[in-house]
Each structure stands twice: as structure tokens, then as C-alpha cells.
Design a protein around this motif. Structure first.
Motif, short mmCIF file in Angstrom:
data_model
loop_
_atom_site.label_atom_id
_atom_site.label_comp_id
_atom_site.label_asym_id
_atom_site.label_seq_id
_atom_site.Cartn_x
_atom_site.Cartn_y
_atom_site.Cartn_z
N ALA A 1 8.61 37.20 34.54
CA ALA A 1 9.62 36.20 34.14
C ALA A 1 11.01 36.71 34.47
CB ALA A 1 9.52 35.91 32.66
N GLU A 2 11.82 35.81 34.99
CA GLU A 2 13.24 36.09 35.19
C GLU A 2 13.96 34.95 34.50
OE1 GLU A 2 16.12 35.67 38.86
OE2 GLU A 2 14.83 37.44 39.05
N GLY A 3 14.31 35.17 33.22
CA GLY A 3 14.85 34.07 32.44
C GLY A 3 13.75 33.05 32.22
N PRO A 4 14.06 31.77 32.35
CA PRO A 4 13.04 30.74 32.11
C PRO A 4 12.11 30.50 33.29
CG PRO A 4 15.15 29.73 32.58
CD PRO A 4 15.39 31.21 32.52
N ARG A 5 12.43 31.03 34.48
CA ARG A 5 11.59 30.73 35.64
C ARG A 5 10.61 31.87 35.94
NH1 ARG A 5 15.05 31.65 41.16
NH2 ARG A 5 15.36 33.82 40.64
N PRO A 6 9.38 31.51 36.29
CA PRO A 6 8.38 32.53 36.62
C PRO A 6 8.54 33.05 38.04
CG PRO A 6 7.41 30.37 36.73
CD PRO A 6 8.83 30.18 36.29
N LEU A 7 8.16 34.28 38.26
CA LEU A 7 8.17 34.89 39.59
C LEU A 7 6.74 35.25 39.96
CD1 LEU A 7 11.11 37.44 39.12
CD2 LEU A 7 11.21 35.22 40.26
N LEU A 8 6.28 34.80 41.12
CA LEU A 8 4.96 35.16 41.62
C LEU A 8 5.10 36.51 42.32
CD1 LEU A 8 2.01 34.30 42.07
CD2 LEU A 8 2.77 33.21 44.20
N CYS A 9 4.26 37.48 41.94
CA CYS A 9 4.41 38.85 42.44
C CYS A 9 3.06 39.41 42.90
CB CYS A 9 4.94 39.76 41.34
SG CYS A 9 6.45 39.20 40.53
N LEU A 10 3.13 40.39 43.80
CA LEU A 10 1.97 41.14 44.27
C LEU A 10 2.29 42.62 44.17
CD1 LEU A 10 -0.80 41.38 45.78
CD2 LEU A 10 0.54 41.37 47.90
N ALA A 11 1.48 43.36 43.43
CA ALA A 11 1.66 44.82 43.33
C ALA A 11 1.21 45.45 44.64
CB ALA A 11 0.85 45.36 42.17
N THR A 12 1.97 46.44 45.12
CA THR A 12 1.66 47.10 46.39
C THR A 12 1.55 48.61 46.19
OG1 THR A 12 3.92 47.56 47.10
CG2 THR A 12 3.06 45.36 47.57
N ASP A 13 1.12 49.30 47.24
CA ASP A 13 1.11 50.77 47.22
C ASP A 13 2.35 51.34 47.90
OD1 ASP A 13 0.56 50.33 49.92
OD2 ASP A 13 -0.93 51.93 50.03
N VAL A 14 3.29 50.48 48.29
CA VAL A 14 4.51 50.92 48.96
C VAL A 14 5.45 51.53 47.93
CG1 VAL A 14 6.49 50.20 50.34
CG2 VAL A 14 4.26 49.12 50.70
N VAL A 15 5.95 52.72 48.23
CA VAL A 15 6.89 53.41 47.34
C VAL A 15 8.21 53.52 48.06
CG1 VAL A 15 7.33 55.56 46.10
CG2 VAL A 15 5.00 54.68 46.24
N ASP A 16 9.30 53.17 47.37
CA ASP A 16 10.64 53.24 47.94
C ASP A 16 11.55 53.94 46.95
OD1 ASP A 16 12.58 52.75 49.91
OD2 ASP A 16 13.23 50.91 48.92
N GLY A 17 12.09 55.08 47.34
CA GLY A 17 12.95 55.83 46.43
C GLY A 17 12.20 56.34 45.21
N GLY A 18 10.91 56.63 45.37
CA GLY A 18 10.11 57.14 44.27
C GLY A 18 9.55 56.06 43.35
N GLU A 19 9.89 54.81 43.57
CA GLU A 19 9.43 53.70 42.73
C GLU A 19 8.42 52.84 43.48
OE1 GLU A 19 10.26 52.83 39.57
OE2 GLU A 19 11.52 54.61 39.37
N PRO A 20 7.27 52.50 42.84
CA PRO A 20 6.34 51.57 43.48
C PRO A 20 6.97 50.17 43.54
CG PRO A 20 5.55 52.22 41.29
CD PRO A 20 6.78 53.00 41.56
N LEU A 21 6.68 49.45 44.63
CA LEU A 21 7.27 48.13 44.84
C LEU A 21 6.26 47.01 44.60
CD1 LEU A 21 9.31 48.64 48.15
CD2 LEU A 21 10.14 48.73 45.79
N ALA A 22 6.81 45.86 44.22
CA ALA A 22 6.04 44.62 44.17
C ALA A 22 6.70 43.66 45.14
CB ALA A 22 6.06 44.04 42.76
N VAL A 23 5.90 42.81 45.78
CA VAL A 23 6.44 41.75 46.62
C VAL A 23 6.66 40.57 45.67
CG1 VAL A 23 6.02 40.23 48.56
CG2 VAL A 23 5.08 42.53 48.58
N VAL A 24 7.89 40.06 45.63
CA VAL A 24 8.24 38.96 44.74
C VAL A 24 8.57 37.74 45.57
CG1 VAL A 24 9.83 38.18 42.94
CG2 VAL A 24 9.07 40.56 42.98
N PHE A 25 7.94 36.62 45.23
CA PHE A 25 8.18 35.35 45.91
C PHE A 25 9.06 34.52 45.00
CE2 PHE A 25 4.26 37.12 47.41
CZ PHE A 25 4.29 36.89 48.78
N THR A 26 10.33 34.33 45.38
CA THR A 26 11.29 33.59 44.55
C THR A 26 11.63 32.26 45.21
OG1 THR A 26 13.25 34.52 45.62
CG2 THR A 26 12.33 35.75 43.77
N LEU A 27 12.21 31.37 44.43
CA LEU A 27 12.65 30.06 44.91
C LEU A 27 14.15 29.94 44.69
CD1 LEU A 27 9.74 27.95 43.44
CD2 LEU A 27 10.21 28.28 45.85
#
Length: 174
Positions: free
Chosen positions: A26-52
Motif C-alpha cells: 500500500a502507498e496511501g490509499p492506492r495498492p501497488l502490485l509488486c514482484l519480489a526479485t533476487d536482484v540486490v542493489d546497494g545491499g538491499e533486495p529489490l521488488a518490481v513495482v507496477f504503479t499507475l
């Protein structure tokens, strides 16, 4: 009276997010569709977020999982990507070898469908499988334009379409 059950979202903890897991944040009242990945950037695992950001326009953004606000929920619908032109008839594109842009839909060499990302810290181009969430090396086809829908049972709901920003600018000039 018949009672139908097709599944409903379950709450997930951050520790349950493994590569390939589709989830909603959730980002405020709107939902975010996300996919967890194995990609690490700056020591942090990333998720692909599909926003509108605009009406029916999808933007693909890599976001550190630690930044996403809990609680998370599972996605119980089928996530459907449709390559090609997002408005009107599908566009047939000849296969060609070229670099991909961020947000491009890719047919990976493994046969999976993937998405192109640019990491923020290292600024590396990465192709991520939409099935496994794993980074992938090779790809065969690139689709700059695509649409995203959710399907449950026999019903399919179109969420929006992706078209690179430069293509919007070209359309406005004419």
C-alpha cells in the motif's frame, strides 16, 4: 444457494517475500502490485513495482523491499501481460537483437516472460523473470508496449498499459 470460493488475499510478512512472489503493498490509499526479485542493489533486495502515475498508464519501478510499507497481501488473481500495442489492434514486430529500455516486456532465452529494469544505485540494466523473480542473462524479443490485466475465473480486468515516455512525446508532436 451456492457459495463460490476462489481465494482471497492473505497477509504476508516481509520475511515471506521470496523471489517470484507476487504481492500487493500500500502507498496511501492506492495498492501497488509488486514482484519480489533476487536482484540486490546497494545491499538491499529489490521488488518490481507496477504503479499507475496517470490514468491507465503503468510505470515499472525497482524499489527496495525495505522501503515498502507493510502489511503485504498475496495476489490471488492471474497476472496477465499482453505484448504489443496497448491501444487498438496488436502490433506485429519482427524479432531483432537490440538493447531493452526500462519497463520493456522481454521474452527471455529460457522461454519465460521478463521485465527490464535499471537499478538505482549501480544503474545496471537487468532482465528479471516475471515467473521466478530471478535475474536473467539472455532475451529473444523486446516489447516496448504492453498491457497488464488481472484474471480471476472467467473475468479479466485490464489495469493499464505501458508505453515508454518518448513514444508519448512523439505522439504529441504530430
Amino acid at each position: 444457494m451456492a457459495v463460490m470460493f476462489e481465494g482471497f488475499p492473505r497477509t504476508l510478512q516481509r520475511s515471506a517475500l521470496r523471489p517470484g512472489r507476487w504481492f500487493v503493498a500500500a502507498e496511501g490509499p492506492r495498492p501497488l502490485l509488486c514482484l519480489a526479485t533476487d536482484v540486490v542493489d546497494g545491499g538491499e533486495p529489490l521488488a518490481v513495482v507496477f504503479t499507475l502515475p496517470d490514468v491507465e498508464q503503468i510505470e515499472v519501478v525497482p524499489v527496495p523491499v525495505a522501503v515498502l510499507v507493510e502489511p503485504f497481501a498475496t495476489v490471488e488473481d492471474d497476472v496477465v501481460f499482453s505484448p504489443g500495442q496497448s491501444e487498438g489492434l496488436p502490433m506485429l514486430v519482427a524479432p531483432q537483437r537490440r538493447a531493452f529500455r526500462p519497463g520493456a516486456l522481454l521474452r527471455l532465452s529460457s522461454g519465460d516472460l521478463g521485465i527490464g529494469l535499471v537499478t538505482k544505485v549501480s544503474e545496471a540494466m537487468v532482465a528479471v523473470s516475471l515467473t521466478s523473480g530471478m535475474a536473467s542473462e539472455g532475451f529473444d524479443l523486446v516489447f516496448d508496449r504492453w498491457s497488464l490485466s488481472l484474471r480471476r475465473g472467467g473475468n479479466q480486468t485490464r489495469i493499464g498499459h505501458h508505453k515508454p515516455r518518448h513514444l508519448y512525446a512523439e505522439r504529441r508532436r504530430y
